[in-house]
Design an enzyme around this catalytic site. Structure first.
Site, PDB file in Angstrom:
ATOM      1  N   LYS A  48       0.690  -0.821  -0.205  1.00 14.18           N
ATOM      2  CA  LYS A  48      -0.147  -0.184  -0.455  1.00 14.18           C
ATOM      3  C   LYS A  48       0.823   1.537   0.384  1.00 14.18           C
ATOM      4  O   LYS A  48       0.691   2.574   1.570  1.00 14.18           O
ATOM      5  CB  LYS A  48      -1.243  -0.189   1.394  1.00 14.18           C
ATOM      6  CG  LYS A  48      -2.261  -1.371   1.471  1.00 14.18           C
ATOM      7  CD  LYS A  48      -2.738  -1.156  -0.277  1.00 14.18           C
ATOM      8  CE  LYS A  48      -3.661  -0.526  -0.373  1.00 14.18           C
ATOM      9  NZ  LYS A  48      -4.270  -0.765  -1.522  1.00 14.18           N
ATOM     10  N   ALA A  49       1.978   1.037  -0.509  1.00 12.49           N
ATOM     11  CA  ALA A  49       2.662   2.575  -0.783  1.00 12.49           C
ATOM     12  C   ALA A  49       3.194   2.842  -2.109  1.00 12.49           C
ATOM     13  O   ALA A  49       3.761   3.424  -2.110  1.00 12.49           O
ATOM     14  CB  ALA A  49       4.362   1.958  -0.420  1.00 12.49           C
ATOM     15  N   HIS A 110       6.547  -7.533  -2.443  1.00 14.26           N
ATOM     16  CA  HIS A 110       6.526  -6.267  -1.022  1.00 14.26           C
ATOM     17  C   HIS A 110       7.969  -7.156  -0.506  1.00 14.26           C
ATOM     18  O   HIS A 110       7.307  -6.924   0.853  1.00 14.26           O
ATOM     19  CB  HIS A 110       5.110  -6.809  -0.894  1.00 14.26           C
ATOM     20  CG  HIS A 110       3.638  -6.208  -0.900  1.00 14.26           C
ATOM     21  ND1 HIS A 110       4.137  -4.849  -1.602  1.00 14.26           N
ATOM     22  CD2 HIS A 110       3.114  -6.666  -1.164  1.00 14.26           C
ATOM     23  CE1 HIS A 110       2.855  -4.251  -2.462  1.00 14.26           C
ATOM     24  NE2 HIS A 110       2.571  -5.391  -2.240  1.00 14.26           N
ATOM     25  N   SER A 140      -4.132   3.233   4.867  1.00 16.60           N
ATOM     26  CA  SER A 140      -4.371   2.423   3.878  1.00 16.60           C
ATOM     27  C   SER A 140      -4.024   1.210   3.661  1.00 16.60           C
ATOM     28  O   SER A 140      -4.823   0.577   3.596  1.00 16.60           O
ATOM     29  CB  SER A 140      -3.434   2.840   2.372  1.00 16.60           C
ATOM     30  OG  SER A 140      -3.453   2.264   1.627  1.00 16.60           O
ATOM     31  N   GLY A 260      -5.156   8.086  -2.640  1.00 17.91           N
ATOM     32  CA  GLY A 260      -4.288   8.587  -3.113  1.00 17.91           C
ATOM     33  C   GLY A 260      -3.969   9.402  -2.899  1.00 17.91           C
ATOM     34  O   GLY A 260      -3.316  10.170  -3.479  1.00 17.91           O
TER      35      GLY A 260
END
Length: 296
Positions: A48-49, A110, A140, A260
């Site tokens: 989630k980056a 990941h 997130s 976002g």
């Protein structure tokens, strides 16, 4: 599909010192033995980056010239396979990566840096790491784990924050992850380390830097097209990039692509939580060269 049992929530366990679930360790041997090619490009992030965002940018930079049905009929998660994923009833990431016909192959992971298969380093593959500030990254990830039916149950927000600070989330500690890859950059020149906040601030500038790192010459027109394609709202509406066709996510709980934004953490942290988090953060993030922005 109705009579299929819903996928069960995964259990976390310690795997070589990192919290993992079987969805990402079941194919460990074949992932570790993966044969990278010199022109492979590895996209690495803590979950989630900005993985999907950068994957889409890279796919368009490399293959935007191809007939448009590639972008309109093949989901991004098939064009940029997720190396270590292995979820029942779906192709494993390692099989997808091995079956890619494009060149260069774009592959995402990941993994913390120490889990990356040896052949990527031996072949001197180009790697792109995207880091996102801890607070937004945690928010997130929390929303994602609520809607991903194969993730561990995230529990309450406050317990989630405690687990985040202790590194007890899938793929381990955010702190170790961003620091490990940052450290690697010192000795491995083919690593481009990017920040999510910089991408939000000026996507065009970041695309220019990516092109330059990858040795690509991108025309003004191509860049304009890419910028339009990768706008958050456009990707969120695009069925090929928004994961709406990915079977293990419950969009009734939350969309895969939620906001976002930089700074959404302010809608989640209480004043007390923020103070506690900042205190802990200072202890864990001592390297003055690695700085994050929590607002822009």
């Amino acid at each position: 599909v109705d009579n299929m049992d819903p996928p069960s929530r995964a259990e976390m366990f310690d795997f070589h010192g990192v919290c993992m679930t079987q969805n990402f360790t079941n194919t460990w041997e074949s992932v570790q033995n993966f044969k990278a090619r010199p022109d492979d490009i590895l996209i690495a992030t803590y979950p989630k980056a900005g993985t999907t965002w950068v994957s889409n940018i890279l796919d368009l930079l490399h293959f935007g010239w191809m007939p448009s049905e590639r972008q309109t009929t093949i989901p991004l998660y098939d064009r940029v396979p997720f190396l270590e994923i292995c979820v029942p009833n779906m192709h494993s990431g390692i099989d997808q990566a091995n079956n890619l016909t494009t060149s260069p192959r774009l592959i995402k992971t990941h993994f913390p840096v120490q889990f990356v298969p040896e052949s990527f380093w031996e072949q001197k593959c180009k790697m792109i790491y995207v880091a996102r500030n801890a607070k937004d990254n945690m928010v997130s990830y929390f929303h994602f784990e609520c809607m991903s039916m194969v993730s561990p149950d995230p529990g309450s927000w406050s317990s989630y924050m405690q687990r985040f600070m202790k590194g007890k989330l899938v793929f381990g500690s955010w702190y170790d992850h961003v620091k490990g890859w940052w450290e690697k950059k010192r000795t491995y020149p083919n690593l481009h380390y990017m920040f999510y906040e910089d991408m939000v601030e000026d996507t065009g500038r970041e695309i220019d830097q990516l092109s330059s790192f990858l040795g690509l010459s991108t025309s003004a027109k191509e860049k304009e097209n890419i910028l339009n394609e990768v706008l958050f709202d456009n990707m969120k509406k695009n069925k090929m990039t928004n994961y709406s066709s990915f079977p293990v996510m419950d969009f009734k709980i939350s969309p895969f692509m939620r906001k976002g934004k930089v700074g959404d953490w302010k809608n989640h942290f209480t004043v007390a939580q923020n103070e506690e988090f900042d205190e802990d953060y200072k202890k864990q993030m001592k390297d003055p060269t690695l700085q994050f922005r929590t607002e822009i």
